[in-house]
Design an enzyme around this catalytic site. Structure first.
Site, PDB file in Angstrom:
ATOM      1  N   ASN A 146       0.812  -1.208   0.000  1.00 15.98           N
ATOM      2  CA  ASN A 146       0.000   0.000   0.000  1.00 15.98           C
ATOM      3  C   ASN A 146       0.848   1.260   0.000  1.00 15.98           C
ATOM      4  O   ASN A 146       2.022   1.205   0.310  1.00 15.98           O
ATOM      5  CB  ASN A 146      -0.888   0.007   1.254  1.00 15.98           C
ATOM      6  N   CYS A 169      -5.459  -5.658  -4.698  1.00 14.17           N
ATOM      7  CA  CYS A 169      -5.968  -5.262  -3.381  1.00 14.17           C
ATOM      8  C   CYS A 169      -7.111  -6.189  -3.036  1.00 14.17           C
ATOM      9  O   CYS A 169      -7.887  -6.582  -3.900  1.00 14.17           O
ATOM     10  CB  CYS A 169      -6.462  -3.818  -3.458  1.00 14.17           C
ATOM     11  N   ASP A 170      -7.204  -6.531  -1.770  1.00 16.24           N
ATOM     12  CA  ASP A 170      -8.223  -7.495  -1.359  1.00 16.24           C
ATOM     13  C   ASP A 170      -9.552  -6.853  -0.970  1.00 16.24           C
ATOM     14  O   ASP A 170     -10.480  -7.557  -0.603  1.00 16.24           O
ATOM     15  CB  ASP A 170      -7.712  -8.297  -0.169  1.00 16.24           C
ATOM     16  N   HIS A 199      -9.140   1.514  -3.847  1.00 15.96           N
ATOM     17  CA  HIS A 199      -9.827   2.103  -2.684  1.00 15.96           C
ATOM     18  C   HIS A 199     -10.696   3.281  -3.114  1.00 15.96           C
ATOM     19  O   HIS A 199     -10.893   4.241  -2.350  1.00 15.96           O
ATOM     20  CB  HIS A 199      -8.830   2.545  -1.587  1.00 15.96           C
ATOM     21  N   TYR A 262     -14.095   2.280   1.223  1.00 16.69           N
ATOM     22  CA  TYR A 262     -13.118   3.370   1.399  1.00 16.69           C
ATOM     23  C   TYR A 262     -13.645   4.729   0.923  1.00 16.69           C
ATOM     24  O   TYR A 262     -13.116   5.767   1.307  1.00 16.69           O
ATOM     25  CB  TYR A 262     -11.809   3.047   0.669  1.00 16.69           C
TER      26      TYR A 262
END
Ligand code: G6P
Ligand code: MN
Length: 438
Positions: A146, A169-170, A199, A262
């Protein structure tokens, strides 16, 4: 059979990821697992516990080792899973607190915290990719580091021709796990349509494998009864619970698409600041919670010489990573939401943007689906965020103070140029050991 290197093996996520390797061992058989970390001590605890775990549950594995030597780690490797955190959780706490001190969202990947972390990650990530490529030109590098958006942008500029480097990204899959629970189906049977930046994206459609459109039913259920995710890691974590509760509000306010959780930092920044305790931010919670838990768990396994008495959970983000690797290794062409260069996938966004969209993962890389033009509201939000991300990376490569201030001014969590400058000045002091000199 694959030789896999885990970079950043001292991470609190490593044990969960090892459980995922074990869970997937028939579909993704490994010959060798190697841990690589720059912090010998942190790595050793995880490694010694993993050694015991593998002896008990992964007898097919021919070799497990750990090292801080690059050559040893990266020679003849097939897959590299990268999850590094330059500056550790201590710097995460700084990032969160400095922003909050200025009344701005204090978060690991969003706003000033994300910028600070990004500027720390870029240098180490570039070095790491160069190191891997020196010894293994064809290894698949799956990067989780990240803030993924900024890291992906920087790596795409530094290694434009490297087509075996994939940023993932999970969060989309984590959200899909909740959707699956709500809909009463298996998460791997969900077929999502999604677009955005990391995000910073939206699910536009949720189908099942048979092609049934479940989107409206899902929206109704979330609005009626909320998320209540049953994924254990989330259900046991108050902070994540709150995140999902607010996601429900977001859907009520913006019902067109299903937002990535996010987005609340950008859409409701004041509310997000208000609920934070600057003396106990997420970093502190992770240090006292997950980190301590994993630390104690490893110590117990090492002391007893067995992991049999422990309740170990397969980590979803690990399974996601392993399944993605599987699809790349065996050309399965399975659908995953990943970061790719736009190149017309979303025609009304710049071609060079690193976008997060569904793609089929094949042995020649990700094959994204065309998304088509996106509506003005989303396009506007994305363009602002994208400009911020690109400006951060420009600032890094040009070591431009001006551009740092401009970047934060572009960010929806900041907006005020006065604040942007004050925050940049504080971050420069805090990041002295990690940032280039601005
Ligand atoms: C999700 C995001 C990651 C982020 C993590 C933070 O998995 O996709 O990008 O790092 O959440 O979780 P934590 O428990 O450390 O706050
Ligand atoms: Mn993420």
């Amino acid at each position: 059979k694959q030789r896999l290197v885990v970079v950043g093996s001292g991470s609190t996520y490593t044990m969960g990821m090892m459980m995922s390797l074990i869970a997937e061992k028939d579909r993704f058989p490994l010959k060798e697992v190697v841990f690589y970390d720059t912090d010998e001590q942190r790595q050793e605890r995880n490694a010694k516990a993993t050694e015991i775990l593998f002896k008990e549950r992964y007898s097919e594995l021919e070799s497990f080792s750990y090292t801080t030597d690059k050559k040893e780690a990266f020679e003849n490797v097939d897959f590299v899973f990268v999850q590094i955190r330059t500056g550790g959780l201590a710097m995460r706490e700084q990032d969160e607190q400095i922003a909050l001190r200025h009344g701005v969202v204090g978060q690991e990947t969003c706003g000033p915290g994300g910028m600070a972390y990004g500027l720390r990650s870029i240098k180490d990530m570039i070095e790491l990719v160069n190191d891997v490529r020196r010894f293994s030109p064809n290894a698949w590098i799956l990067n989780y580091t990240n803030p993924a958006a900024i890291v992906a942008e920087a790596l795409n500029r530094e290694f434009p021709k490297d087509d075996r480097l994939l940023n993932i990204c999970d969060m989309p899959i984590a959200i899909m796990i909740s959707y699956a629970k709500i809909l009463g189906i298996d998460v791997w049977d969900i077929v999502p349509e999604y677009f955005g930046l990391n995000h910073f994206g939206w699910f536009t459609k949720i189908y099942d494998k048979e092609g049934n459109d479940l989107t409206e039913r899902l929206k109704e259920r979330i609005i009626d009864t909320g998320f209540s995710p049953e994924d254990e890691a989330i259900a046991n974590d108050i902070s994540w619970q709150k995140t999902f509760d607010q996601a429900r509000q977001m859907l009520i306010d913006f019902p067109e698409f299903l937002p990535n959780t996010y987005l609340q930092y950008y859409l409701y920044p004041e509310a997000m600041v208000e609920k934070e305790d600057p003396n106990h931010t997420r970093a502190r919670q992770v240090i006292e919670g997950r980190q301590k838990h994993v630390h104690d768990l490893c110590e117990r396994i090492i002391d007893k010489g067995t992991a049999r008495e422990e309740e170990l959970h397969v980590d979803v983000h690990g399974v996601f990573m392993v399944k993605a690797a599987e699809s790349l290794a065996y050309n399965l062409g399975e659908r995953f939401i990943v970061l790719v260069e736009n190149n017309g996938v979303i025609p009304n966004l710049p071609a060079n943007a690193m976008v997060e969209v569904p793609a089929l993962l094949t042995s020649s890389g990700p094959k994204p689906f065309s998304v088509g033009e996106i509506p003005t509201f989303y396009k506007g939000l994305i363009e602002g965020q994208l400009a911020y991300e690109q400006q951060v990376v420009d600032a890094y490569f040009e070591t431009s103070y001006q551009k740092l201030v401009q970047a934060l001014t572009l960010n929806r969590t900041v907006i005020s140029a006065t604040k942007a400058k004050e925050i940049v000045d504080d971050l420069i002091v805090a990041n002295e050991k990690y940032w280039p000199r601005f």
